[in-house]
Design an enzyme around this catalytic site. Structure first.
Site, PDB file in Angstrom:
ATOM      1  N   THR A 103       0.861  -1.184   0.000  1.00 23.44           N
ATOM      2  CA  THR A 103       0.000   0.000   0.000  1.00 23.44           C
ATOM      3  C   THR A 103       0.895   1.231   0.000  1.00 23.44           C
ATOM      4  O   THR A 103       1.588   1.507   0.979  1.00 23.44           O
ATOM      5  CB  THR A 103      -0.920   0.008   1.226  1.00 23.44           C
ATOM      6  N   LYS A 179      -6.865   1.175  -3.479  1.00 24.02           N
ATOM      7  CA  LYS A 179      -6.514   0.529  -2.216  1.00 24.02           C
ATOM      8  C   LYS A 179      -6.615   1.508  -1.054  1.00 24.02           C
ATOM      9  O   LYS A 179      -7.068   1.156   0.043  1.00 24.02           O
ATOM     10  CB  LYS A 179      -5.086  -0.029  -2.295  1.00 24.02           C
ATOM     11  N   LYS A 247      -0.226   4.018   8.845  1.00 22.01           N
ATOM     12  CA  LYS A 247       0.356   4.453   7.578  1.00 22.01           C
ATOM     13  C   LYS A 247      -0.713   4.621   6.498  1.00 22.01           C
ATOM     14  O   LYS A 247      -0.751   5.633   5.782  1.00 22.01           O
ATOM     15  CB  LYS A 247       1.393   3.427   7.109  1.00 22.01           C
TER      16      LYS A 247
END
Length: 297
Positions: A103, A179, A247
């Site tokens: 990601t 995503k 994150k």
């Protein structure tokens, strides 16, 4: 478009943590030759017992592989794997393909693609979702963005890895964007699931009973059930570290702002994961949000 899994060819996987190991075992179980590389020798040794060939350096794993799957954690690790001293880009042959699964921000993905293209290498923007068990059984989601010719060439491998291959677009970076949208939804849902159970605890309710009600009612979410079941039992062993959604929510909010959008919940979710990590829960499962939100109950 339905695509059948293809005949096996050599594949390298760099980064065999939870998801990478699941993919490796999936391919090995179906007879694919798999090279693996990871900083953790024990993880490689475990996969060697299933037939994988282990390599200390990314470049070694990539030399004889048709596709190299990069499944590390973040942009810094991806940079090292691709272009570091022992990076795969230095040894891959013209026309070989890199599948980028972490990601990452769309800008990083686009930058990596440009640099690989300048070296004659193709790239598939293919972030994944679903957890290690679904990676193992080939039922995880892959969000794929790449040129049509690259997709068609490797559609069989993608179908072998995932029964849920979403063809997003031909614009590299759109896989990453999709995503981040998904992971922000997951983060918001997880914060909500932990908050309401912390609320239930403060009200003196039995958490297991409350969770069963939620799972059969309008408050249900997949990530809430998956994480809160373990959290109720006090199981905070990391399947997905708190720092990952920290994150991912940060990257998602940054991507939203870059697109000129700001919603009411994303920033709050980002702040919650950051605060929980800073409180000492960074190395625990992200379901430990329940513990963090219950600290005053």
């Amino acid at each position: 478009m339905s695509v059948e899994p293809s005949a096996a060819f050599p594949v390298a996987i760099v980064g065999v943590g939870n998801m990478g190991a699941g993919m490796a075992r999936r391919l090995l179980g179906l007879g694919w030759p798999v090279q693996v590389c990871d900083l953790d020798a024990a993880k490689m040794q475990s996969l060697a017992s299933f037939g994988a060939q282990a390599h200390e350096l990314p470049a070694q794993a990539s030399i004889n592989s048709v596709v190299v799957i990069v499944a590390v954690v973040d942009a810094a690790q991806t940079e090292l794997v691709l272009f570091g001293e022992h990076g795969i880009a230095h040894v891959m042959a013209n026309g070989q393909t890199v599948a980028l699964c972490p990601t990452l921000s769309p800008q990083d993905v686009e930058g990596f693609a440009r640099r690989l293209a300048s070296m004659g290498l193709r790239m598939i923007d293919a972030p994944m979702s679903g957890g290690p068990q679904r990676a193992l059984y080939g039922t995880m989601s892959l969000m794929v963005a790449c040129e049509e010719a690259v997709f068609l060439r490797h559609a069989g491998l993608l179908a072998t890895l995932s029964s849920q291959v979403f063809r997003i677009s031909e614009r590299v970076g759109d896989g990453a964007r999709t995503k981040l949208v998904n992971n922000l939804a997951a983060g918001i849902n997880l914060v909500g699931a932990a908050e309401v159970l912390a609320m239930a605890r403060a009200m003196g309710l039995d958490l297991a009973t409350t969770q069963r009600v939620i799972e059969q009612s309008s408050g249900h979410s997949w990530i809430g059930s998956d994480r809160m079941r373990r959290a109720i039992d006090g199981d905070f062993a990391p399947r997905a570290h708190m720092t990952l959604l920290e994150k991912d929510t940060r990257l998602a909010v940054d991507a939203a702002q870059a697109a000129g959008f700001e919603g009411p919940l994303g920033t709050t979710a980002r702040q919650v994961f950051a605060a929980a990590s800073a409180s000492g829960l960074a190395g625990q499962d992200d379901g430990a949000l329940l513990k963090w939100l219950s600290r005053g109950a």
